[in-house]
Design a protein around this motif. Structure first.
Motif, PDB file in Angstrom:
ATOM      1  N   VAL A   1       9.471  -9.168 -20.966  1.00  0.00           N
ATOM      2  CA  VAL A   1       9.459  -7.441 -20.502  1.00  0.00           C
ATOM      3  C   VAL A   1      10.931  -7.273 -19.773  1.00  0.00           C
ATOM      4  CG1 VAL A   1       7.675  -5.995 -19.546  1.00  0.00           C
ATOM      5  CG2 VAL A   1       6.925  -8.309 -20.449  1.00  0.00           C
ATOM      6  N   GLU A   2      11.426  -6.109 -20.180  1.00  0.00           N
ATOM      7  CA  GLU A   2      12.384  -5.689 -20.186  1.00  0.00           C
ATOM      8  C   GLU A   2      12.672  -5.849 -18.186  1.00  0.00           C
ATOM      9  OE1 GLU A   2      15.447  -1.765 -20.579  1.00  0.00           O
ATOM     10  OE2 GLU A   2      14.670  -2.237 -22.356  1.00  0.00           O
ATOM     11  N   THR A   3      11.595  -4.449 -17.843  1.00  0.00           N
ATOM     12  CA  THR A   3      11.555  -5.001 -16.532  1.00  0.00           C
ATOM     13  C   THR A   3      11.187  -5.974 -15.320  1.00  0.00           C
ATOM     14  OG1 THR A   3       9.915  -3.835 -16.530  1.00  0.00           O
ATOM     15  CG2 THR A   3      11.729  -2.224 -16.179  1.00  0.00           C
ATOM     16  N   VAL A   4      10.797  -7.306 -16.084  1.00  0.00           N
ATOM     17  CA  VAL A   4      10.690  -8.289 -15.474  1.00  0.00           C
ATOM     18  C   VAL A   4       8.371  -8.074 -15.483  1.00  0.00           C
ATOM     19  CG1 VAL A   4      10.070  -9.523 -14.276  1.00  0.00           C
ATOM     20  CG2 VAL A   4      12.240  -9.878 -15.798  1.00  0.00           C
ATOM     21  N   ILE A   5       8.649  -6.861 -14.604  1.00  0.00           N
ATOM     22  CA  ILE A   5       7.537  -6.308 -14.435  1.00  0.00           C
ATOM     23  C   ILE A   5       6.684  -5.853 -15.199  1.00  0.00           C
ATOM     24  CG2 ILE A   5       6.788  -7.250 -11.485  1.00  0.00           C
ATOM     25  CD1 ILE A   5       7.088  -4.448 -10.817  1.00  0.00           C
ATOM     26  N   THR A   6       5.252  -5.669 -15.450  1.00  0.00           N
ATOM     27  CA  THR A   6       4.726  -4.292 -15.797  1.00  0.00           C
ATOM     28  C   THR A   6       4.093  -3.316 -15.262  1.00  0.00           C
ATOM     29  OG1 THR A   6       3.947  -6.195 -17.713  1.00  0.00           O
ATOM     30  CG2 THR A   6       2.265  -4.401 -17.714  1.00  0.00           C
ATOM     31  N   GLY A   7       3.795  -4.001 -14.117  1.00  0.00           N
ATOM     32  CA  GLY A   7       3.814  -1.895 -12.711  1.00  0.00           C
ATOM     33  C   GLY A   7       3.231  -3.234 -11.587  1.00  0.00           C
ATOM     34  N   VAL A   8       3.218  -1.447 -10.816  1.00  0.00           N
ATOM     35  CA  VAL A   8       3.078  -2.794  -9.498  1.00  0.00           C
ATOM     36  C   VAL A   8       1.793  -1.972  -9.077  1.00  0.00           C
ATOM     37  CG1 VAL A   8       4.516  -1.330  -8.960  1.00  0.00           C
ATOM     38  CG2 VAL A   8       3.925  -2.945  -6.816  1.00  0.00           C
ATOM     39  N   ALA A   9       0.473  -1.995  -8.386  1.00  0.00           N
ATOM     40  CA  ALA A   9      -0.328  -0.666  -7.889  1.00  0.00           C
ATOM     41  C   ALA A   9      -1.360  -2.382  -6.134  1.00  0.00           C
ATOM     42  CB  ALA A   9      -1.648  -1.187  -8.398  1.00  0.00           C
TER      43      ALA A   9
ATOM     44  N   ILE B   1       9.395  -2.815  -3.732  1.00  0.00           N
ATOM     45  CA  ILE B   1       8.817  -3.550  -5.181  1.00  0.00           C
ATOM     46  C   ILE B   1       9.282  -2.854  -6.198  1.00  0.00           C
ATOM     47  CG2 ILE B   1       6.994  -5.159  -6.405  1.00  0.00           C
ATOM     48  CD1 ILE B   1       5.587  -5.424  -3.782  1.00  0.00           C
ATOM     49  N   TYR B   2       8.652  -1.677  -6.762  1.00  0.00           N
ATOM     50  CA  TYR B   2       9.571  -0.875  -7.637  1.00  0.00           C
ATOM     51  C   TYR B   2      11.140  -0.607  -7.764  1.00  0.00           C
ATOM     52  CZ  TYR B   2       9.327   2.331 -11.393  1.00  0.00           C
ATOM     53  OH  TYR B   2       9.105   3.227 -12.647  1.00  0.00           O
ATOM     54  N   HIS B   3      11.468   0.012  -6.685  1.00  0.00           N
ATOM     55  CA  HIS B   3      12.816  -0.063  -6.869  1.00  0.00           C
ATOM     56  C   HIS B   3      13.262  -1.898  -6.804  1.00  0.00           C
ATOM     57  CE1 HIS B   3      11.945   3.954  -7.373  1.00  0.00           C
ATOM     58  NE2 HIS B   3      11.898   3.796  -6.069  1.00  0.00           N
ATOM     59  N   GLU B   4      12.889  -2.380  -6.683  1.00  0.00           N
ATOM     60  CA  GLU B   4      13.729  -3.978  -7.621  1.00  0.00           C
ATOM     61  C   GLU B   4      13.609  -4.403  -9.040  1.00  0.00           C
ATOM     62  OE1 GLU B   4      15.590  -6.053  -4.899  1.00  0.00           O
ATOM     63  OE2 GLU B   4      15.182  -8.196  -7.187  1.00  0.00           O
ATOM     64  N   PHE B   5      13.293  -4.320  -9.439  1.00  0.00           N
ATOM     65  CA  PHE B   5      12.934  -4.076 -10.474  1.00  0.00           C
ATOM     66  C   PHE B   5      12.941  -2.967 -11.404  1.00  0.00           C
ATOM     67  CE2 PHE B   5      10.128  -7.492  -8.831  1.00  0.00           C
ATOM     68  CZ  PHE B   5      10.496  -8.328  -8.900  1.00  0.00           C
ATOM     69  N   VAL B   6      12.619  -1.446 -11.022  1.00  0.00           N
ATOM     70  CA  VAL B   6      13.388  -0.772 -11.796  1.00  0.00           C
ATOM     71  C   VAL B   6      14.509  -0.104 -11.152  1.00  0.00           C
ATOM     72  CG1 VAL B   6      12.367   1.107 -12.939  1.00  0.00           C
ATOM     73  CG2 VAL B   6      11.016  -0.774 -12.437  1.00  0.00           C
ATOM     74  N   LYS B   7      15.371   0.048 -11.714  1.00  0.00           N
ATOM     75  CA  LYS B   7      16.130   0.596 -11.144  1.00  0.00           C
ATOM     76  C   LYS B   7      16.384   2.623 -10.847  1.00  0.00           C
ATOM     77  CE  LYS B   7      18.199  -2.597  -9.601  1.00  0.00           C
ATOM     78  NZ  LYS B   7      17.371  -3.214  -8.887  1.00  0.00           N
TER      79      LYS B   7
ATOM     80  N   ARG C   1       1.510   9.269  -7.677  1.00  0.00           N
ATOM     81  CA  ARG C   1       1.388  10.189  -6.489  1.00  0.00           C
ATOM     82  C   ARG C   1       2.765   9.207  -5.624  1.00  0.00           C
ATOM     83  NH1 ARG C   1      -4.873   9.368  -6.606  1.00  0.00           N
ATOM     84  NH2 ARG C   1      -4.042   7.716  -7.159  1.00  0.00           N
ATOM     85  N   LEU C   2       2.683   8.016  -5.623  1.00  0.00           N
ATOM     86  CA  LEU C   2       3.247   7.634  -4.607  1.00  0.00           C
ATOM     87  C   LEU C   2       5.163   7.024  -4.566  1.00  0.00           C
ATOM     88  CD1 LEU C   2       0.423   5.093  -3.684  1.00  0.00           C
ATOM     89  CD2 LEU C   2       1.125   6.600  -2.510  1.00  0.00           C
ATOM     90  N   ILE C   3       5.411   6.820  -6.218  1.00  0.00           N
ATOM     91  CA  ILE C   3       6.213   6.842  -7.195  1.00  0.00           C
ATOM     92  C   ILE C   3       6.984   8.023  -7.794  1.00  0.00           C
ATOM     93  CG2 ILE C   3       8.146   4.696  -8.357  1.00  0.00           C
ATOM     94  CD1 ILE C   3       6.614   3.748  -5.766  1.00  0.00           C
ATOM     95  N   LYS C   4       8.151   7.918  -7.324  1.00  0.00           N
ATOM     96  CA  LYS C   4       8.441   9.663  -8.058  1.00  0.00           C
ATOM     97  C   LYS C   4       8.685   9.227  -9.238  1.00  0.00           C
ATOM     98  CE  LYS C   4      11.518  13.667  -7.578  1.00  0.00           C
ATOM     99  NZ  LYS C   4      12.501  13.545  -8.902  1.00  0.00           N
ATOM    100  N   ASP C   5       8.691   9.579 -10.442  1.00  0.00           N
ATOM    101  CA  ASP C   5       8.109   9.529 -11.915  1.00  0.00           C
ATOM    102  C   ASP C   5       9.014   8.125 -12.766  1.00  0.00           C
ATOM    103  OD1 ASP C   5       8.372  12.174 -12.270  1.00  0.00           O
ATOM    104  OD2 ASP C   5      10.797  12.190 -11.749  1.00  0.00           O
ATOM    105  N   PRO C   6       7.483   7.044 -12.288  1.00  0.00           N
ATOM    106  CA  PRO C   6       7.909   6.469 -12.506  1.00  0.00           C
ATOM    107  C   PRO C   6       7.717   5.968 -14.132  1.00  0.00           C
ATOM    108  CG  PRO C   6       5.469   6.641 -12.335  1.00  0.00           C
ATOM    109  CD  PRO C   6       5.855   7.224 -10.831  1.00  0.00           C
ATOM    110  N   LEU C   7       8.218   4.568 -14.583  1.00  0.00           N
ATOM    111  CA  LEU C   7       8.185   4.395 -15.978  1.00  0.00           C
ATOM    112  C   LEU C   7       7.179   4.094 -16.696  1.00  0.00           C
ATOM    113  CD1 LEU C   7      11.557   2.059 -16.143  1.00  0.00           C
ATOM    114  CD2 LEU C   7      11.650   4.860 -16.578  1.00  0.00           C
ATOM    115  N   SER C   8       6.668   4.698 -17.510  1.00  0.00           N
ATOM    116  CA  SER C   8       5.427   4.778 -18.473  1.00  0.00           C
ATOM    117  C   SER C   8       5.498   2.829 -19.463  1.00  0.00           C
ATOM    118  CB  SER C   8       5.208   5.568 -19.166  1.00  0.00           C
ATOM    119  OG  SER C   8       5.957   5.182 -20.560  1.00  0.00           O
ATOM    120  N   ILE C   9       4.721   2.154 -19.227  1.00  0.00           N
ATOM    121  CA  ILE C   9       4.156   0.941 -19.534  1.00  0.00           C
ATOM    122  C   ILE C   9       4.072   1.383 -21.274  1.00  0.00           C
ATOM    123  CG2 ILE C   9       3.440  -0.979 -19.814  1.00  0.00           C
ATOM    124  CD1 ILE C   9       1.993  -0.850 -16.919  1.00  0.00           C
ATOM    125  N   PRO C  10       5.072   0.538 -21.898  1.00  0.00           N
ATOM    126  CA  PRO C  10       4.763   0.198 -23.621  1.00  0.00           C
ATOM    127  C   PRO C  10       4.007  -0.385 -24.165  1.00  0.00           C
ATOM    128  CG  PRO C  10       7.391  -0.255 -23.035  1.00  0.00           C
ATOM    129  CD  PRO C  10       6.424  -0.183 -21.381  1.00  0.00           C
TER     130      PRO C  10
END
Ligand code: ASP
Length: 442
Positions: A288-296, A436-442, A222-231
């Motif tokens: 972890v490819e994105t370094v972070i697992t998630g942000v909340a 933060i999200y966009h720093e780790f996920v382009k 609801r806050l970040i557009k199309d976030p990646l899912s966590i494998p």
């Protein structure tokens, strides 16, 4: 397909069993893997955003009955949901007797929990009939003690004994029995817990939790557009993220399987090919490819900032400050401290009524140089096992926030190094998550 001797427990949420079409998807999923042995069913959920959940309608019946009002209108809608599913699936099967009995029970003031639990009871009966599997009632194998706490010893014993008699079975989620035989439900969303309890009791290899999203996402969609899912995510990381409000699973569902080190796989009934998210005790890799697992994050935080010269050498200072909160029955969220300062972060809602007396009592307790209250803060947690072994993560976070002109009010790195938490002002909430999200996920 799994290897031959695996045992999987599969739980399907309300949206996965909301109508006949969803039932067909569920049956295909179960039948496509012979290891999927025991299925736990929720009550029918919403078919679209304007629809009603059967559990909500049952609770409405309970309230109507309490007010001595007629339940027929609402109850007929519930009956129609089930009868519609049965008819659309073309089953030669009827719930008429059960429905009649439940209606009479509600009118005769059956308990709230009994009424709420009938949603899963009826739905599991349909699923069992559709699959051609036995229906095992949860009231015969999930037990609570006098205090309403799960009696895991008794439950494990009976559940494994009952299920060992059946290669395949369907069980209703959400409830069990009290020592006197009456029905007790878990809190809302509790079918997740049932699945976990079944998986643990029979020592399953995997607990698959089927819902309507393809696993857990790296950020709130609801806050970040199309976030990646966590494998893949560890139980510990999940705990950190769900504390901040990111949920795909009932919080209490983690504990039974976590103890037994049984992984949970979050899957999507509407996209069964997607691998979803694996929740594990130990990750297969810490890279972890994105370094972070998630942000909340979570809003509604207040900081009580206490300052006093030579505070660090004053024995019992922290305890005295916290004791004030304890006396008001308030728990704290975070406790960052400096040499002569300490901040106690608490939920704004919790101290709303007693802010004044809390500060007065703290002044009395520790005679500080100053006490300042800072309201309208939020906490953002950056979580990830990949952060432990990667240098410069903190620098990247703080640079990203500085570039976005966000003022950080507090920083806290958990001792596990699994998370970095920052407090920012509430109006920066979204901007902080995005940066933060966009720093780790382009
Ligand atoms: N049907 C119950 C609820 O709506 C339990 C569940 O779905 O897990 O809360």
């Amino acid at each position: 397909m799994g290897c031959k001797h695996m045992v999987k427990v599969v739980k399907f949420g309300g949206s996965s069993l909301a109508d006949a079409n969803q039932f067909r998807k569920v049956a295909d999923i179960i039948k496509s893997d012979p290891d999927r042995r025991y299925a736990v069913a929720s009550a029918p959920g919403k078919r679209d955003s304007r629809d009603e959940k059967v559990t909500d309608m049952l609770l409405q019946c309970f309230r109507l009955a309490c007010d001595k009002r007629d339940i027929s209108g609402t109850f007929d809608k519930i009956a129609a949901r089930y009868n519609g599913i049965i008819k659309d699936l073309g089953l030669d099967f009827s719930l008429d007797e059960d429905l009649e009995g439940i209606k009479v029970a509600i009118s005769h003031h059956a308990s709230r929990d009994y009424i709420a639990s009938r949603g899963e009871y009826l739905n599991a009966k349909i699923l069992a009939n559709f699959l051609g599997y036995p229906f095992i009632d949860a009231e015969d194998c999930i037990f609570f003690d006098e205090n309403g706490t799960l009696d895991s010893k008794k439950t494990d014993k009976k559940m494994s004994a009952v299920l060992s008699l059946h290669e395949y079975a369907v069980l209703p989620g959400f409830y069990g029995a009290m020592p006197n035989g009456t029905i007790r439900t878990f809190s809302r969303g509790g079918s997740d817990i049932t699945g976990s309890i079944v998986a643990k009791a029979i020592g399953a290899d995997l607990y698959e939790n089927w819902t309507d999203v393809s696993g857990m996402l790296m950020a709130d969609p609801r806050l970040i557009k199309d976030p990646l899912s966590i494998p893949e995510i560890t139980y510990k990381e999940l705990r950190e993220l769900s504390y901040m409000g990111a949920t795909v699973l009932h919080e209490d569902a983690i504990f039974p399987v976590r103890k037994a080190k049984i992984p949970i796989n979050i899957r999507n009934t509407n996209d069964p090919a997607a691998p979803g998210t694996m929740i594990v005790d130990k990750a297969s890799s810490n890279v972890v490819e994105t370094v972070i697992t998630g942000v909340a994050g979570k809003k509604g935080i207040t900081s009580i900032h206490v300052e006093k010269d030579m505070m660090n050498s004053e024995v019992g200072f922290g305890r005295k400050v916290l004791e004030v909160l304890e006396n008001h029955n308030i728990s704290f969220e975070h406790l960052p401290s400096g040499i002569d300062t300490m901040s106690v972060l608490v939920s704004s809602a919790a101290i709303e009524e007693c802010k004044g007396s809390i500060t007065a009592e703290m002044v009395k307790a520790v005679d500080p140089d100053s006490i300042t209250i800072m309201e309208n803060l939020c906490l953002i947690a950056v979580v990830g096992r990949g952060m432990v072994s990667t240098e410069g993560v903190a620098a990247r976070i703080f640079t990203a926030l500085a570039n976005a002109h966000i003022n950080i009010r507090m920083i806290d790195q958990g001792s596990s190094e699994l998370n970095i938490i920052v407090a920012v002002e509430e109006h920066d909430y979204q901007k902080t998550l995005e940066a933060i999200y966009h720093e780790f996920v382009k």
